[in-house]
Design a protein around this motif. Structure first.
Motif, mmCIF file in Angstrom:
data_model
loop_
_atom_site.group_PDB
_atom_site.id
_atom_site.type_symbol
_atom_site.label_atom_id
_atom_site.label_comp_id
_atom_site.label_asym_id
_atom_site.label_seq_id
_atom_site.Cartn_x
_atom_site.Cartn_y
_atom_site.Cartn_z
ATOM 1 N N UNK A 1 -9.038 4.531 -2.834
ATOM 2 C CA UNK A 1 -9.868 5.498 -3.570
ATOM 3 C C UNK A 1 -9.734 6.912 -3.009
ATOM 4 N N UNK A 2 -9.819 7.884 -3.910
ATOM 5 C CA UNK A 2 -9.908 9.293 -3.554
ATOM 6 C C UNK A 2 -11.336 9.767 -3.808
ATOM 7 N N UNK A 3 -11.662 10.937 -3.277
ATOM 8 C CA UNK A 3 -12.991 11.503 -3.518
ATOM 9 C C UNK A 3 -13.139 11.782 -5.010
ATOM 10 N N UNK A 4 -14.101 11.171 -5.674
ATOM 11 C CA UNK A 4 -14.220 11.356 -7.135
ATOM 12 C C UNK A 4 -14.789 12.725 -7.474
ATOM 13 N N UNK B 1 0.831 -1.189 0.000
ATOM 14 C CA UNK B 1 0.000 0.000 0.000
ATOM 15 C C UNK B 1 0.871 1.246 0.000
ATOM 16 N N UNK B 2 0.279 2.318 -0.488
ATOM 17 C CA UNK B 2 0.982 3.593 -0.551
ATOM 18 C C UNK B 2 1.409 4.041 0.846
ATOM 19 N N UNK C 1 -9.944 -2.453 -4.046
ATOM 20 C CA UNK C 1 -9.570 -3.339 -2.941
ATOM 21 C C UNK C 1 -8.396 -2.824 -2.123
ATOM 22 N N UNK C 2 -8.007 -1.549 -2.333
ATOM 23 C CA UNK C 2 -6.863 -0.994 -1.606
ATOM 24 C C UNK C 2 -7.278 -0.160 -0.404
ATOM 25 N N UNK D 1 -6.772 6.343 -7.972
ATOM 26 C CA UNK D 1 -6.792 5.055 -7.288
ATOM 27 C C UNK D 1 -6.126 3.964 -8.134
ATOM 28 N N UNK D 2 -5.419 3.049 -7.439
ATOM 29 C CA UNK D 2 -4.754 1.896 -8.065
ATOM 30 C C UNK D 2 -5.024 0.665 -7.192
#
Length: 321
Positions: A157-160, A64-65, A235-236, A183-184
């Protein structure tokens, strides 16, 4: 290495023989020893050429980041005691990570090495890619060994970003857009209306593309009015949602309807007139006949004599015929 050191001494004579089925002697042990001894000496005394070998306990790493990534690299050399270790990253061009016993560029101060195993601290998406471990043993018969490790940094995920218009007319087509580019692995999307998840079926008047985040209406109605928001997930990490936005579906005003109808009628009439003019010109109906000019010249003649007043006329001479 001498032949004596390679060869094993036999302490006694083995009284073994090979016999055929009829009991006759085929070969005794002395004969067999004499035949196999040269081959045994050759195998024991020939030096084995070992090369430098490089391996990894894990060739595909996912982390993870903002965590640490361990890139395993293990090696074995033949005789070299101090091999040269290098790490490189593949991309559009190959760049150094570890060279000449130090870290290069953006890896300085945020990486460490143990033997040949590399540790990257607080990785980001920019660190994703393929890394290659190279071990050079100059004193070995085969001097270079290498292997690759792929690093994939997972980003939650980031806020879209969501695009929802404030109002739209009844019967119009409409696309609501949602995108999370950071997101990745890539996010999948879900739309909500008034905090209720929308599910596209064969009976619904809308469709949802979960991979692009598009909510598509073929023709909106008054019942489509509501608060819309979009949610991205992978899934991250935990899913993220944009702020809900109000969509109003309104009727066309009367003056607008009349204006649209008049414009459509004017456009139709203009097109019809243009078609008629084109047809007329093709058939020659609109050609103007050329007027021929007369070649005769007009001569008005001499002007008439001036009128005389008889009262003031006096005879000065007489004429005789």
């Amino acid at each position: 290495m001498s032949v004596r050191s390679c060869c094993r001494k036999f302490g006694g004579k083995l009284n073994l023989t090979l016999q055929q089925q009829d009991g006759s002697k085929l070969l005794d042990m002395d004969t067999m020893t004499m035949l196999l001894l040269p081959l045994l000496i050759t195998l024991l005394c020939t030096p084995v050429c070992l090369s430098v070998t490089v391996s990894s306990s894990k060739t595909h790493v996912e982390v993870h980041e903002h965590t640490d990534a361990l890139l395993s690299c293990e090696f074995r050399t033949e005789t070299e005691q101090n091999p040269r270790i290098e790490w490189k990253k593949k991309g559009k061009s190959v760049s150094y990570v570890y060279f000449d016993k130090r870290f290069i560029g953006p890896y300085a101060g945020r990486a460490s090495i143990d033997g040949a195993t590399l540790m990257l601290h607080s990785v980001t998406q920019k660190d994703s890619g393929e890394y290659r471990c190279e071990v050079t043993a100059l004193n070995d018969h085969v001097k270079l060994g290498e292997m690759s490790v792929t690093l994939n940094v997972l980003v939650p995920p980031h806020v879209p970003s969501c695009e929802v218009p404030s109002s739209v007319f009844v019967g119009s087509g409409l696309d609501l857009l949602c995108k999370d580019k950071l997101s990745v692995p890539p996010a999948t999307y879900r739309w909500y209306k008034d905090n209720k998840a929308l599910t596209a079926t064969a009976d619904t008047v809308y469709g949802i593309d979960t991979h692009t985040g598009t909510l598509k209406f073929k023709s909106v109605t008054k019942t489509d009015t509501g608060m819309y928001r979009c949610e991205s997930s992978n899934n991250a990490g935990a899913p993220k949602s944009c702020v809900a936005q109000q969509l109003n579906v309104i009727e066309y005003p009367l003056n607008t309807t009349v204006l649209i109808a008049g414009a459509a009628a004017f456009l139709t009439l203009t097109v019809f007139c243009c078609i008629c003019v084109c047809v007329c010109r093709r058939r020659g109906c609109c050609r103007k006949e050329k007027r021929t000019k007369s070649n005769k010249s007009y001569n008005p003649g001499p002007p008439p004599p001036p009128s005389r007043n008889l009262k003031h006329y006096k005879q000065t001479q007489s004429f005789m015929i």
